[in-house]
Write a protein that holds these residues in place. Structure first.
Motif, short mmCIF file in Angstrom:
data_model
loop_
_atom_site.label_atom_id
_atom_site.label_comp_id
_atom_site.label_asym_id
_atom_site.label_seq_id
_atom_site.Cartn_x
_atom_site.Cartn_y
_atom_site.Cartn_z
N GLU A 81 0.78 -1.24 0.00
CA GLU A 81 0.00 0.00 0.00
C GLU A 81 0.81 1.28 0.00
N PRO A 82 1.86 1.39 0.81
CA PRO A 82 2.51 2.70 0.94
C PRO A 82 3.10 3.20 -0.38
N ALA A 83 2.97 4.50 -0.57
CA ALA A 83 3.57 5.13 -1.74
C ALA A 83 5.10 5.07 -1.61
N GLY A 88 12.50 4.33 -4.86
CA GLY A 88 11.96 3.03 -4.52
C GLY A 88 11.73 2.81 -3.03
N ARG A 89 12.16 3.75 -2.19
CA ARG A 89 11.93 3.60 -0.74
C ARG A 89 10.49 3.95 -0.40
N ILE A 90 10.02 3.35 0.66
CA ILE A 90 8.65 3.63 1.11
C ILE A 90 8.61 5.03 1.72
#
Length: 151
Positions: A81-83, A88-90
């Protein structure tokens, strides 16, 4: 699959190192000199401690994977879910929002291993590894119907 191969390779190398250090410890013990015997005892003890940690980490990873597979079969694995940032890191704010949702789910059903598994993933996404590990340990204990340690 690449992660498993890497883990197996590094664990194998670590076991070989444990063997070499343990053998050196035995050789130091056999010298008969007090200082060398002291170093030999420590050199023999360190691989034992390292092997214990390796075993517990391997068992934890295996159990977490088992739960992930069970949740996947049920169709309950948490979505990614997290953008993410362009690298590429959350995104931290997105991870915090998902965490709040997962924490509420866990508070509503504290005896369900599935909610604890999802909370562990949310902790991991929020870069809180110690709490992620504790939440996963609780999920494993609940799944296996073992007594749950409370903090």
């Amino acid at each position: 699959m690449g992660g498993k191969i890497t883990y197996f390779f590094l664990a194998t190398v670590l076991v070989i190192v444990f063997g070499v250090v343990g053998l050196e410890g035995v050789l130091l013990l056999l010298t008969g000199e007090p200082a060398a015997m002291g170093m030999g005892a420590v050199a023999f003890l360190l691989p034992c401690i390292g092997a214990w940690f390796l075993w517990h980490n391997t068992r934890f990873a295996r159990d977490a994977h088992r739960l992930a597979h069970a949740l996947e079969v049920e169709g309950g694995l948490p979505a990614d879910e997290p953008a993410r940032t362009p690298g590429g890191r959350i995104d931290r704010d997105a991870a915090d929002a998902v965490f709040a949702k997962r924490q509420a789910e866990t508070e509503d059903a504290p005896g369900d291993w599935r909610t604890w598994f999802r909370l562990a993933v949310a902790y991991h996404d929020a870069r809180d590894t110690p709490r992620a590990r504790k939440a996963m340990q609780r999920a494993i204990a609940l799944h296996d119907k073992k007594p749950v340690r409370t903090a």
